[in-house]
Design an enzyme around this catalytic site. Structure first.
Site, short mmCIF file in Angstrom:
data_model
loop_
_atom_site.label_atom_id
_atom_site.label_comp_id
_atom_site.label_asym_id
_atom_site.label_seq_id
_atom_site.Cartn_x
_atom_site.Cartn_y
_atom_site.Cartn_z
N LYS A 78 0.85 -1.20 0.00
CA LYS A 78 0.00 0.00 0.00
C LYS A 78 0.89 1.24 0.00
O LYS A 78 1.90 1.28 0.72
CB LYS A 78 -0.89 -0.03 1.24
CG LYS A 78 -1.94 1.06 1.33
CD LYS A 78 -2.80 0.86 2.58
CE LYS A 78 -3.89 1.89 2.73
NZ LYS A 78 -4.71 1.67 3.96
N SER A 165 -9.59 1.80 3.07
CA SER A 165 -8.74 2.53 2.16
C SER A 165 -7.72 1.66 1.42
O SER A 165 -7.12 2.14 0.45
CB SER A 165 -8.00 3.62 2.92
OG SER A 165 -7.17 3.04 3.92
N SER A 189 -9.70 -0.60 7.26
CA SER A 189 -9.17 -0.47 5.91
C SER A 189 -8.51 -1.71 5.32
O SER A 189 -8.18 -1.71 4.14
CB SER A 189 -8.17 0.68 5.85
OG SER A 189 -8.87 1.88 5.74
N1 GLN Z 1 -12.86 4.09 6.71
C1 GLN Z 1 -12.19 4.46 7.91
C2 GLN Z 1 -11.77 5.91 7.85
O1 GLN Z 1 -12.01 6.51 6.85
C3 GLN Z 1 -11.03 3.56 8.18
C4 GLN Z 1 -9.81 3.94 7.46
C5 GLN Z 1 -8.63 3.06 7.79
O2 GLN Z 1 -8.77 2.02 8.43
N2 GLN Z 1 -7.46 3.52 7.40
O3 GLN Z 1 -11.26 6.46 8.79
#
Ligand code: GLN
Length: 502
Positions: A78, A165, A189
């Site tokens: 990532k 994400s 994410s």
């Molecule tokens: N969707 C969550 C957020 O936007 C989790 C994001 C993540 O785990 N990096 O904060």
């Protein structure tokens, strides 16, 4: 390579047996990326030249008698994990490569001088980094649409999001481009995109995997973890990545669980906790069905099912969207156009204030700005107690509820997401709808526990099959048992073997 994407362990075994070289495997992965990436946009950068050089190095290690545990396994990282110049250097080879961008304008040209610990440990074990994957800017989002590289698409239906994400990582594994991609999980994410793409995703216990070199979003929640095709591969990746790192003071002294430590758990009596509040009518029918059939499958495997109570689960979202932005607003303060980040051009008579404001104004996207403002607000004097301290109390009570639940069960099962993958653009205009995607995942981060999403069903939506994931949550530092419980399900079903239509 064959049409059916191979697992990490199959590739490793073939390389160690010299049926195929690391160079051949890497070339095949690069070829697949070149063919498929245009359709799904999973990669932000492909390390074509550097990957072949590193593969040659692994082949040389094999020739000298070494047998590294991930020999020749192509992996994707990532693009919020630092990769240094020995992996790819900007301007070296064709195309855009060698940066750690976080999918943000502000870091578009950031070339890290070092490699993150988790990535380095995989390289030392013989893995080949073939490129970096797309994400929501600074890992803030649930759809991989907030990216300067454009949205990633779900390989099961390119009109739909892959989740986020870590959407690029999940899409890359689902499309069969790599058997392992690293994600980071602050509030879901890894697990949510794994669920949307029909692959396996593990968020380890907080502290299990070093965060050194992971660009911080919310430091008390962030964890790096594997996205793979199955539980065994995830266990092998965790064995290699995990464990104490002197460069991360929050990394735990617990030794990383060895793959073989899963085996004794395979025959243990099973007690599965089902969260009362998660059997909600608000879930998509296919999610509800997958949850019930997973529970039924565990009953068939001899499990005793116990009901567990997480009364605060619905408050998790509110607590998370206070704690995470608060930490983000502080972490992102370093991106000021001076020490880090793209520097804006100034007009005559403009000074430092304008430099900060313009660099940050131009460099950050709308969602990141929203988080910075939210975080700054909840930490401001007068609001600190009302918001931030209250959220910390909810966080503490959530952990207590989980601990009580684990007195009666070994793993908790609940949905990974309320529904299957949604359409591109469906939620970008409504941040709250996007945040509600995380209802089942954020509590696990707030409590610091390990959680995973495994393929557990298919939803029929608009005449297409879409994957559905089910989440398992375990006790802190008990990943060996948690992964074994997932593997038992995998051995009894074939959801993990399903692949997106071509
Ligand atoms: N969707 C969550 C957020 O936007 C989790 C994001 C993540 O785990 N990096 O904060």
């Amino acid at each position: 390579m064959s049409q059916v994407p191979q697992s990490m362990i199959e590739i490793r075994d073939a390389v160690l047996a010299r049926r195929v070289s690391a160079a051949e495997v890497t070339k095949a992965a690069l070829g697949a990326i070149e063919r498929e990436n245009g359709r799904i946009n999973a990669f932000t950068q492909v390390f074509a030249k550097a990957a072949m050089e590193n593969a040659a190095r692994v082949d040389a290690r094999l020739a000298s008698g070494e047998t590294p545990a991930l020999a020749g396994v192509p992996i994707a990282v990532k693009d919020n994990m630092c990769t240094g110049p020995d992996l790819a250097r900007p301007g070296d080879g064709a195309g855009y490569a060698g940066f750690t961008t976080c999918a943000s304008r502000i870091l578009e040209q950031y070339a890290s001088p070092f490699t993150s610990t988790a990535v380095q440990r995989l390289i030392d074990a013989g893995a080949i980094i073939v490129g970096k994957t797309n994400l929501d800017e600074f890992a803030m989002g649930s759809s991989t649409e907030h990216s300067i590289f454009g949205a990633t698409r779900n390989p099961w239906d390119v009109a739909r999001v892959p989740g986020g994400s870590s959407g690029g990582s999940a899409a890359a594994v689902a499309a069969g481009l790599v058997p392992l991609a690293l994600g980071s999980d602050t509030g879901g994410s890894i697990r949510q995109p794994a669920a949307f793409c029909g692959v396996f995703g593990l968020k380890p216990t907080y502290g299990r995997v070093s965060r050194y070199g992971l660009v911080a979003f919310a430091s008390s929640l962030d964890q790096i973890g594997p996205i793979t095709r199955n539980a065994t591969d995830a266990a092998l990746a965790l064995e290699i990545m995990g464990g104490k790192d002197p460069l991360d003071g929050t990394s735990s002294l617990h030794a990383s669980p060895r793959l073989a430590q899963m085996d004794p758990h395979d025959t243990e009596p099973l007690r599965i906790g089902v969260v009362k509040q998660a059997r909600s009518g608000a879930n998509h029918p296919a999610v509800a069905a997958a949850l019930e059939s997973t529970i039924a499958q565990y009953v068939k495997l001899g499990a005793r099912i116990v009901e567990v109570d997480l009364p605060l689960i619905d408050h998790g979202i509110a607590a998370y969207y206070i704690v995470a932005p608060a930490e983000a607003s502080s972490n992102l303060a370093r991106l000021d156009g001076v020490r880090f980040g793209r520097r804006a051009k100034l007009g005559p008579g403009e000074g430092l204030e304008e430099l900060y404001a313009r660099s940050r104004g131009e460099g950050f996207g709308a969602e990141v700005k929203r988080r910075i403002m939210l975080g700054t607000h909840v930490l401001s004097s007068g609001y600190y107690d009302a918001y931030y301290n209250t959220a910390l109390k909810v966080r503490r009570r959530l952990l207590g509820d989980f601990e009580r639940a684990f007195e009666t069960c070994d793993a908790i099962v609940m949905p990974a997401t309320p529904g299957p993958a949604f359409r591109l653009g469906e939620k970008t205009g409504d941040p709250i709808a996007m945040y509600l995607e995380d209802v089942y995942t954020v509590t696990v981060n707030l409590a610091g526990l390990p959680g995973l999403s495994m393929p557990a069903g298919l939803a029929e939506v608009d005449g297409r099959a879409l994957p559905v994931g089910v989440q398992l949550v375990g006790r802190a530092f008990d990943e060996a048992r948690l992964l074994s419980i997932a593997r038992r399900f995998e051995r009894a079903t074939d959801w993990h073997a399903r692949q997106p239509p071509r």
